[in-house]
Design a protein around this motif. Sequence first.
Motif, PDB file in Angstrom:
ATOM      1  N   SER A  15     -28.451 -20.058   9.243  1.00 16.74           N
ATOM      2  CA  SER A  15     -27.757 -18.970   8.540  1.00 16.74           C
ATOM      3  C   SER A  15     -27.432 -19.339   7.097  1.00 16.74           C
ATOM      4  O   SER A  15     -26.272 -19.434   6.708  1.00 16.74           O
ATOM      5  N   ILE A  56     -26.325 -12.991   8.090  1.00 19.10           N
ATOM      6  CA  ILE A  56     -25.736 -14.172   7.457  1.00 19.10           C
ATOM      7  C   ILE A  56     -24.387 -13.836   6.826  1.00 19.10           C
ATOM      8  O   ILE A  56     -23.408 -14.575   6.988  1.00 19.10           O
ATOM      9  N   VAL A  68     -30.261 -17.496  13.228  1.00 19.71           N
ATOM     10  CA  VAL A  68     -30.706 -16.114  13.055  1.00 19.71           C
ATOM     11  C   VAL A  68     -32.143 -16.100  13.559  1.00 19.71           C
ATOM     12  O   VAL A  68     -32.980 -16.893  13.117  1.00 19.71           O
ATOM     13  N   ASP A  85     -28.452 -12.304  16.042  1.00 15.18           N
ATOM     14  CA  ASP A  85     -27.484 -13.329  15.673  1.00 15.18           C
ATOM     15  C   ASP A  85     -26.486 -13.442  16.816  1.00 15.18           C
ATOM     16  O   ASP A  85     -26.472 -12.624  17.732  1.00 15.18           O
TER      17      ASP A  85
END
Length: 149
Positions: A15, A56, A68, A85
């Motif tokens: 991320s 993110i 991710v 995520d």
Amino acid sequence: MTAEQGQTVRLEIDSELANTTLIAMAVRGLCAMTTLSPVEVNRVELCVVEIVNNAIEHAYGYEKGHKVEVGVGLQKSTLHLTISDWGKPMDEGKLGAGDSPVDPVDPDDPAAWLCSGRGLTIVQSLMDKVEYQIDGDKNSFIMSKQIRS
């Protein structure tokens, strides 16, 4: 996915915003295997980058060290993209009603894409189908684009 259903590639990044470029280049390369036009490939890439950046920024609060995942599925007539995520889920209703954007963006006007806070609206304008799913601690943004024969 079986051979009849198509092929799927899963990509994973940490991320960190700098890693978004890796995903963008990989998705661009996979899209080159389809009949999507260069303009459509640019649009798909923009959508993937937007959603990865959102994961993110919003799910992980720019904190590094989190996963991710981007899944790219190629079928004969459809490109499927799933960005997942394991951070803070998106607020329910953030996508608006149904699959149509609340505030449409002209997909032929790249200047409109630069307006902050309009990422989801842009994605909804450029992709054929958009949905968001929460499964336990996994949040997935799912998009698809039709591919001409």
